[in-house]
Scaffold this active site. Structure first.
Site, mmCIF file in Angstrom:
data_model
loop_
_atom_site.group_PDB
_atom_site.id
_atom_site.type_symbol
_atom_site.label_atom_id
_atom_site.label_comp_id
_atom_site.label_asym_id
_atom_site.label_seq_id
_atom_site.Cartn_x
_atom_site.Cartn_y
_atom_site.Cartn_z
ATOM 1 N N SER A 450 55.746 -82.307 -30.856
ATOM 2 C CA SER A 450 54.799 -82.816 -29.940
ATOM 3 C C SER A 450 54.528 -84.183 -30.570
ATOM 4 O O SER A 450 54.196 -84.402 -31.615
ATOM 5 C CB SER A 450 53.401 -81.962 -30.249
ATOM 6 O OG SER A 450 53.859 -80.535 -29.871
ATOM 7 N N CYS A 643 46.807 -76.444 -28.833
ATOM 8 C CA CYS A 643 48.253 -76.637 -29.400
ATOM 9 C C CYS A 643 48.583 -76.332 -30.588
ATOM 10 O O CYS A 643 47.656 -76.188 -31.762
ATOM 11 C CB CYS A 643 48.312 -78.445 -29.449
ATOM 12 S SG CYS A 643 49.927 -78.849 -29.989
ATOM 13 N N ASP A 688 50.276 -76.169 -25.537
ATOM 14 C CA ASP A 688 51.590 -76.721 -25.951
ATOM 15 C C ASP A 688 51.708 -75.830 -27.543
ATOM 16 O O ASP A 688 51.281 -76.346 -28.464
ATOM 17 C CB ASP A 688 51.347 -78.280 -26.194
ATOM 18 C CG ASP A 688 52.634 -78.950 -27.068
ATOM 19 O OD1 ASP A 688 53.681 -78.209 -26.759
ATOM 20 O OD2 ASP A 688 52.507 -79.960 -27.727
ATOM 21 N N TRP A 690 54.050 -73.368 -30.195
ATOM 22 C CA TRP A 690 55.204 -72.760 -30.577
ATOM 23 C C TRP A 690 55.261 -71.729 -31.919
ATOM 24 O O TRP A 690 54.123 -71.526 -32.290
ATOM 25 C CB TRP A 690 56.068 -74.234 -31.179
ATOM 26 C CG TRP A 690 55.577 -74.684 -32.343
ATOM 27 C CD1 TRP A 690 55.465 -74.653 -33.677
ATOM 28 C CD2 TRP A 690 54.445 -75.949 -32.110
ATOM 29 N NE1 TRP A 690 54.656 -75.227 -34.139
ATOM 30 C CE2 TRP A 690 53.870 -76.243 -33.525
ATOM 31 C CE3 TRP A 690 54.047 -76.569 -31.039
ATOM 32 C CZ2 TRP A 690 53.189 -77.111 -33.859
ATOM 33 C CZ3 TRP A 690 52.986 -77.681 -31.494
ATOM 34 C CH2 TRP A 690 52.686 -78.035 -32.664
HETATM 35 P P1 FAD Z 1 63.801 -73.946 -39.600
HETATM 36 O O1 FAD Z 1 65.306 -74.122 -40.295
HETATM 37 O O2 FAD Z 1 64.378 -74.300 -37.928
HETATM 38 O O3 FAD Z 1 63.341 -72.685 -39.734
HETATM 39 C C1 FAD Z 1 61.831 -72.376 -39.009
HETATM 40 C C2 FAD Z 1 61.712 -71.033 -39.251
HETATM 41 O O4 FAD Z 1 62.641 -70.025 -38.729
HETATM 42 C C3 FAD Z 1 61.436 -70.790 -40.802
HETATM 43 O O5 FAD Z 1 60.149 -70.975 -41.089
HETATM 44 C C4 FAD Z 1 61.518 -69.067 -40.736
HETATM 45 O O6 FAD Z 1 60.525 -68.478 -40.341
HETATM 46 C C5 FAD Z 1 62.782 -68.962 -39.651
HETATM 47 N N1 FAD Z 1 64.113 -68.752 -40.299
HETATM 48 C C6 FAD Z 1 65.026 -69.684 -40.266
HETATM 49 N N2 FAD Z 1 65.793 -69.487 -40.994
HETATM 50 C C7 FAD Z 1 65.825 -68.300 -41.416
HETATM 51 C C8 FAD Z 1 66.530 -67.129 -42.117
HETATM 52 N N3 FAD Z 1 67.745 -67.412 -42.638
HETATM 53 N N4 FAD Z 1 65.991 -66.007 -42.389
HETATM 54 C C9 FAD Z 1 65.016 -65.757 -41.761
HETATM 55 N N5 FAD Z 1 64.106 -66.689 -41.029
HETATM 56 C C10 FAD Z 1 64.410 -67.809 -40.813
HETATM 57 N N6 FAD Z 1 56.302 -78.701 -35.816
HETATM 58 C C11 FAD Z 1 55.575 -79.499 -36.424
HETATM 59 O O7 FAD Z 1 55.455 -79.568 -37.444
HETATM 60 N N7 FAD Z 1 54.819 -80.274 -35.478
HETATM 61 C C12 FAD Z 1 55.114 -80.584 -34.345
HETATM 62 O O8 FAD Z 1 54.324 -81.365 -33.547
HETATM 63 C C13 FAD Z 1 55.720 -79.350 -33.474
HETATM 64 N N8 FAD Z 1 55.723 -79.471 -32.135
HETATM 65 C C14 FAD Z 1 56.562 -78.678 -31.503
HETATM 66 C C15 FAD Z 1 56.811 -78.709 -30.260
HETATM 67 C C16 FAD Z 1 57.368 -77.659 -29.493
HETATM 68 C C17 FAD Z 1 57.653 -77.473 -28.112
HETATM 69 C C18 FAD Z 1 58.210 -76.865 -30.255
HETATM 70 C C19 FAD Z 1 59.209 -75.829 -29.655
HETATM 71 C C20 FAD Z 1 58.067 -76.702 -31.813
HETATM 72 C C21 FAD Z 1 57.417 -77.597 -32.368
HETATM 73 N N9 FAD Z 1 57.205 -77.702 -33.793
HETATM 74 C C22 FAD Z 1 56.532 -78.520 -34.426
HETATM 75 C C23 FAD Z 1 58.367 -76.501 -34.419
HETATM 76 C C24 FAD Z 1 59.315 -77.404 -34.799
HETATM 77 O O9 FAD Z 1 60.128 -77.653 -33.725
HETATM 78 C C25 FAD Z 1 60.483 -76.727 -35.777
HETATM 79 O O10 FAD Z 1 60.583 -75.486 -35.669
HETATM 80 C C26 FAD Z 1 59.819 -76.826 -37.285
HETATM 81 O O11 FAD Z 1 59.647 -77.981 -37.637
HETATM 82 C C27 FAD Z 1 60.738 -76.124 -38.248
HETATM 83 O O12 FAD Z 1 61.913 -76.554 -38.135
HETATM 84 P P2 FAD Z 1 63.053 -76.435 -39.426
HETATM 85 O O13 FAD Z 1 64.489 -76.995 -38.907
HETATM 86 O O14 FAD Z 1 62.413 -77.310 -40.521
HETATM 87 O O15 FAD Z 1 62.879 -75.015 -39.780
#
Ligand code: FAD
Length: 690
Positions: A450, A643, A688, A690
């Site tokens: 966001s 949010c 908003d 997630w």
């Molecule tokens: P990922 O690798 O995608 O992991 C995320 C989560 O998935 C983990 O914590 C865990 O729970 C699960 N997971 C992943 N792999 C495994 C596994 N092997 N086994 C079990 N569980 C697993 N985030 C923010 O910080 N700020 C924002 O402003 C923000 N805005 C968003 C707006 C929208 C519309 C959406 C959809 C999401 C938003 N997010 C926001 C969340 C962001 O998109 C990400 O999901 C977040 O930052 C995590 O990404 P990552 O790739 O680091 O983690």
């Protein structure tokens, strides 16, 4: 009668045209480089392709199409799993199709010996995914116009439906429910139940698995299909290109598409074509050792990208080097990691999910979601390729037994390579066809954030506020790390002076393919959202944004400060923010003080610190304490925004608001809930989450 010259010419032309039609061009040397064409269809080059699904199925000899409406890739993944299973277990001639690639006005001509499957995610506030908008408008419209006038219109159509939703949202599985209803109304026949997967309860995969078996049984009966022993049939042919190496100009080493490969990347930048944006500035927002929250300023001035306050930015991640190595190693591909391969679809409807020729390393690093939770069904598929009988049996057990899988895999947050390591005792899995991995591992997805700045204040710079994902997992020596946020953390560390950042022992290809991202760049695109300030700045707003949920509200408040400075009348701006402790994770505390000075009594920040007192205090508690004022503001038509965390916070805020209205207005709770629903419907209540 004799033929004159003109007739002969005409006849000749017809003959040539029909040969061309029936041979689909194969006699004409159309496919010059059989490897070069494979990415074309996945890359938006659709010129000349039919938009009639019936024609497409006839051309390619299919009797089952699996359509997907997908935003984050899960629905697409499930669609391809259904297609594969239909083929391997029942000999169906299946294809997967993106809903936006076809038109639906001839759906009534779909022959009754074919089946159409829909795998439909619901996005945000009960919206179709971007690729399903047109399809949804067509089938759910009041006067659906088909090319013929059958009665009932879709009397011949047999379909199957599965939805992906999240029960913490108001409009749970809205898409599949509405599409199912619309198709029924048009006289189509559904086979099996309309399945619903629930991401909110964390049971999506299990819901899908539990739904599909009875569906297959019903389909087999309806279509007279015989089940056979499932055999793996690859969809892609992996061809090693010995004459090329990773320095060859035509080899993709992580470039997202041809323009990026050739160095001619230009707009429009979107979900198929990211902008390689400079990060102008990055810093840490927390003042506590073991947790991290990033603030980044992404410079879009060199692009034609624009955004509006409240929109989302998508970040295209790359996998950590250690995980790429682990994945390649367990497959015994380490020595071949830089070998160049082309990936060729073995059947005409398959799409290669990345551009080729490329290297194994680039495929795994830039295009595969190798760290994600493992699909139980995929483990069952891989059992056939186990290095020995014992491992094979264990894989089959994990694939077949939900509880066992949970106990051995899920609770440890293992990714696919770790499962293969653990189950096989470290033995290399040399028998898995790489095609099975391309098919079975989801495509690496951009992550959304966001936007935390106001486009009025800084139209060419996008702020991101992202908490770095990490979790200590009991029973594991290392902790779990999120893909994108740790990549962003490494970028931040590099920008702030660390030449070789390795957050938590993870290293990233920070300078990107061929060093094209050098100088701290990150691939991004912008997604427009409906999460918007009222157009009249004098309207009051109430914002609930704990943790990173505060991101868009920083933008909202910045905007109001600017409007006030421009002498606009600004309405009451009330923000509820929560975090653990004032001196640890109270992000933007200084900025809020500044905003306070600018906006005076028009701005108020209400804080909830959950770990400063023995009893945990959250934003919803503070909201309750302000019941009277909140109700008064709503009566003055204040907009209400939530949010952040969808699973608990957003749902509780909704419930608390209904209680507030009920008490303050002396009305029954059911009536108050109705009012909240109506607020949502009229956009006075926006989420908003997630
Ligand atoms: P990922 O690798 O995608 O992991 C995320 C989560 O998935 C983990 O914590 C865990 O729970 C699960 N997971 C992943 N792999 C495994 C596994 N092997 N086994 C079990 N569980 C697993 N985030 C923010 O910080 N700020 C924002 O402003 C923000 N805005 C968003 C707006 C929208 C519309 C959406 C959809 C999401 C938003 N997010 C926001 C969340 C962001 O998109 C990400 O999901 C977040 O930052 C995590 O990404 P990552 O790739 O680091 O983690």
């Amino acid at each position: 009668a004799t033929l004159d010259t003109l007739d002969i010419v005409v006849l000749g032309a017809i003959l040539v045209a029909s040969v061309a039609y029936f041979t689909k061009g194969s006699l004409w040397g159309v496919q010059k480089d059989p490897y070069a064409a494979s990415f074309a269809n996945a890359n938006g080059m659709k010129a000349g392709k039919t938009r009639s699904i019936i024609e497409k199925m006839e051309e390619t000899g299919k009797n089952c199409v699996v359509f997907y409406g997908s935003q984050t890739g899960t629905a697409e993944d499930y669609a391809s799993r259904l297609a594969k299973e239909g083929k391997s277990r029942f000999g169906l001639e299946t294809m997967v199709a993106d809903l936006e690639d076809f038109d639906y006005d001839n759906l009534d001509a779909m022959p009754s010996d074919k089946v159409v499957m829909f795998v439909l995610a619901t996005y945000g506030e009960g919206e179709p995914t971007d690729n399903a908008v047109e399809f949804y408008e067509f089938v759910s419209g009041d006067d659906v116009a088909f090319s013929e006038s059958n009665e009932p219109a879709l009397g011949n159509l047999n379909y199957v439906a599965f939805g992906l939703g999240n029960n913490t949202y108001e409009h749970y599985n809205f898409m599949v429910r509405n599409v199912d209803k619309a198709l029924q109304k048009l006289g189509a026949t559904r086979i099996g139940d309309a399945g619903e997967g629930d991401d909110g309860a964390g049971t999506m995969e299990e819901d899908f698995l539990a739904w599909k078996d009875p569906m297959w049984a019903a389909l087999a009966e309806k279509m007279g299909l015989e089940e056979r022993e499932a055999v793996y049939e690859p969809i892609f042919n992996i061809v090693e290109r010995e004459t090329l190496n990773k320095e060859s100009a035509e080899v993709y080493v992580g470039e997202p598409n041809k323009m990026h490969l050739e160095g001619t990347a230009k707009g429009p930048f979107n979900a198929h074509n990211p902008y390689i944006a400079p990060i102008a500035e990055s810093r840490e927002l927390f003042s506590v050792k073991d947790r991290s929250c990033l603030h980044m300023e992404v410079d879009i001035s060199g692009s034609n990208l624009s955004y509006q306050t409240g929109d989302h930015i998508a970040v295209w991640p790359t996998n950590a080097g250690e995980e790429v190595d682990r994945f390649l190693s367990i497959l015994d591909l380490t020595d071949k990691k830089d070998a160049v391969v082309s990936v060729k679809p073995l059947e005409p409807t398959a799409k290669v999910p990345f551009p080729t020729p490329t290297t194994y390393d680039a495929i795994v690093r830039y295009h595969m979601e190798i760290c994600a939770p493992v699909s139980r069904q995929f483990l069952a598929t891989l059992a056939a390729f186990a290095p020995n009988e014992e491992t094979k049996a264990e894989m089959a057990k994990l694939g077949g037994d939900k509880d066992y899988f949970h106990e051995k895999v899920s609770i440890f947050h293992y990714n696919i390579a770790r499962v293969l390591e653990v189950v096989g005792g470290g033995k290399k899995w040399t028998n898995i066809p790489f095609s099975a991995l391309i098919e079975g591992v989801t495509k690496l997805q951009p992550r959304y954030y966001s936007i935390s700045s106001s486009s009025l204040v800084q139209p060419k710079k996008i702020s991101i506020t992202a908490v770095v994902e990490s979790a200590v997992i009991p029973g594991r020596t290392d902790s779990f790390r999120g893909v994108t946020t740790n990549y962003l953390l490494a970028l931040k560390q590099k920008q702030n002076g660390d030449p070789n950042p390795e957050p938590f022992g993870m290293s990233y290809e920070i300078t990107g393919p061929r060093n094209k991202y050098d100088g701290i760049h990150v691939p991004v695109h912008v997604r427009h959202s409906n999460f918007k300030l009222p157009s009249d700045p004098a309207k009051p707003i109430i914002m609930i944004g704990p943790g990173t949920g505060v991101a868009p509200f920083r933008g909202f408040i910045q905007e109001r400060v600017q409007q006030a400075a421009g002498a606009a009348e600004v309405g009451k701006t009330l923000l509820f923010f929560g975090c653990r402790k004032r001196n640890e994770d109270f992000m933007y505390a200084d900025e809020f003080e500044e905003y306070q000075k600018s906006l005076g009594d028009k701005f108020e920040l209400v804080t909830a610190f959950s770990r400063e007192t023995s009893k945990k205090v959250y934003v919803q508690h503070r909201l309750r304490e302000r019941a009277k004022e909140v109700n008064e503001l709503l009566q003055k038509k204040a907009y209400f925004y939530v949010c952040g965390d969808a699973a608990n916070m957003a749902r509780e805020v909704n419930a608390v608001l209904a209680q507030i209205l009920s008490e303050e207005r002396g009305i029954p709770e059911t009536k108050a809930e109705e009012i909240v629903k109506n607020m949502r419907a009229s956009n006075q209540y926006q989420e908003d989450v997630w």
